[in-house]
Write a protein that holds these residues in place. Structure first.
Motif, PDB file in Angstrom:
ATOM      1  N   ILE A  64      17.277 -66.543  16.704  1.00 31.76           N
ATOM      2  CA  ILE A  64      18.067 -65.435  17.235  1.00 31.76           C
ATOM      3  C   ILE A  64      17.141 -64.226  17.285  1.00 31.76           C
ATOM      4  N   THR A  65      16.922 -63.687  18.474  1.00 29.45           N
ATOM      5  CA  THR A  65      15.943 -62.607  18.640  1.00 29.45           C
ATOM      6  C   THR A  65      16.582 -61.246  18.863  1.00 29.45           C
ATOM      7  N   SER A  66      17.905 -61.209  18.961  1.00 28.64           N
ATOM      8  CA  SER A  66      18.578 -59.927  19.190  1.00 28.64           C
ATOM      9  C   SER A  66      19.971 -59.970  18.586  1.00 28.64           C
ATOM     10  N   ARG A  67      20.562 -58.799  18.444  1.00 31.51           N
ATOM     11  CA  ARG A  67      21.929 -58.684  17.915  1.00 31.51           C
ATOM     12  C   ARG A  67      22.698 -57.674  18.750  1.00 31.51           C
ATOM     13  N   TRP A  86      23.069 -53.251  21.533  1.00 33.01           N
ATOM     14  CA  TRP A  86      22.095 -54.337  21.558  1.00 33.01           C
ATOM     15  C   TRP A  86      20.788 -53.888  20.921  1.00 33.01           C
ATOM     16  N   SER A  88      16.878 -55.618  19.367  1.00 35.57           N
ATOM     17  CA  SER A  88      16.101 -56.850  19.447  1.00 35.57           C
ATOM     18  C   SER A  88      14.847 -56.789  18.576  1.00 35.57           C
ATOM     19  N   ASP A 114      20.744 -66.121  20.974  1.00 40.06           N
ATOM     20  CA  ASP A 114      21.189 -64.758  21.252  1.00 40.06           C
ATOM     21  C   ASP A 114      22.444 -64.811  22.129  1.00 40.06           C
ATOM     22  N   PHE A 117      20.430 -63.228  26.110  1.00 33.08           N
ATOM     23  CA  PHE A 117      18.979 -63.193  25.921  1.00 33.08           C
ATOM     24  C   PHE A 117      18.282 -62.245  26.892  1.00 33.08           C
ATOM     25  N   CYS A 142      17.994 -70.734  26.605  1.00 38.03           N
ATOM     26  CA  CYS A 142      18.622 -69.488  26.173  1.00 38.03           C
ATOM     27  C   CYS A 142      19.993 -69.349  26.824  1.00 38.03           C
TER      28      CYS A 142
END
Length: 258
Positions: A64-67, A86, A88, A114, A117, A142
């Motif tokens: 997971i590269t972002s929230r 957002w 990242s 994500d 993405f 993704c």
């Protein structure tokens, strides 16, 4: 440790029971600098015991590269968990984690989980360029929206190892999409599918039934959309009333749920 009851009440992000009542403490602030979070402690898990039924490689892992998600779909409660803002990881940090997965754990495929993405197009392009620069031979998939991809972006994603994208097409009726506040149209879904197929990337489609104001006619239009898109994989689900989502509150106000 929390220690005394006073400490519990003052600790953000805590739910506790007092006098048979659930007490919610102050909401914990979101983590803004995601690079400050260490990589998952994968050394504590035997990754060889895990795979995915849809992965191409037996040696696969998730990242997971972002929230956060800035969109407003009424069936989603993500704003209550990761927030609407957002944030990242930096691309350098993402690449470092991918290299760690490949060299230390023998991972050949990564599934990015994500919520969205490709919110930041320039970030995605830089990410793909770094993969090519590092000659990182890892395939990946993704999840994103139908209205954020274009041919040039898909071309470089394919070149950088992306072989599958998951899209929430949801419905084949524009009225239903509007009610869901999805922010897309059926024509955008069809154009997106055409571009993705032309790029050689697989399509994984999600479709919803049972939306507010759904009818046999709108359901049929969704089925027709599926045949028009011809996704490589498709998931069909009914609308789930998740507590905290707008559709849950609507259903409660209509006395559809107790």
């Amino acid at each position: 440790t929390l220690g005394s009851k006073d400490n519990t009440a003052k600790t953000p992000g805590i739910i506790y029971r007092e006098n048979n009542q659930l007490i919610f403490s102050e909401k914990r602030p979101l983590i803004e600098a995601l690079d400050s979070i260490p990589n998952p402690a994968r050394h504590l898990v035997n990754l060889n015991r895990y795979s995915d039924v849809l992965s191409k490689e037996r040696a696969c892992a998730t990242m997971i590269t972002s929230r956060g998600c800035p969109y407003s779909c009424i069936y989603c409660d993500r704003h209550n968990r990761m927030g609407n803002k957002w944030r990242s990881l930096s691309n350098r940090r993402i690449i470092d984690e991918m290299q760690e997965l490949k060299t230390q754990y023998g991972i050949k495929e990564i599934m990015f989980f994500d919520d969205e993405f490709i919110i930041d197009r320039s970030r995605t392009i830089e990410f793909c360029n770094l993969i090519l620069e590092k000659n990182l031979k890892v395939i990946w998939e993704c999840r994103t929206r139908v209205d954020v991809v274009d041919r040039e972006l898909l071309r470089i994603m394919k070149e950088a190892g992306c072989y599958r994208i998951r899209f929430g097409f949801e419905s084949g009726d524009d009225r239903i999409l509007s009610i869901l506040r999805k922010g897309i149209t059926v024509m955008q879904s069809l154009e997106c599918a055409r571009m993705v197929k032309e790029s050689g990337i697989e399509i994984f489609g999600y479709f919803l039934f049972g939306c507010p104001e759904e009818t046999e006619k709108t359901i049929q239009k969704t089925i027709e959309l599926v045949f028009a898109i011809e996704p490589d994989f498709a998931v069909f689900s009914k609308v789930i009333l998740i507590p905290g989502s707008e559709i849950f509150e609507w259903a409660a106000s209509q006395k559809l749920i107790a």
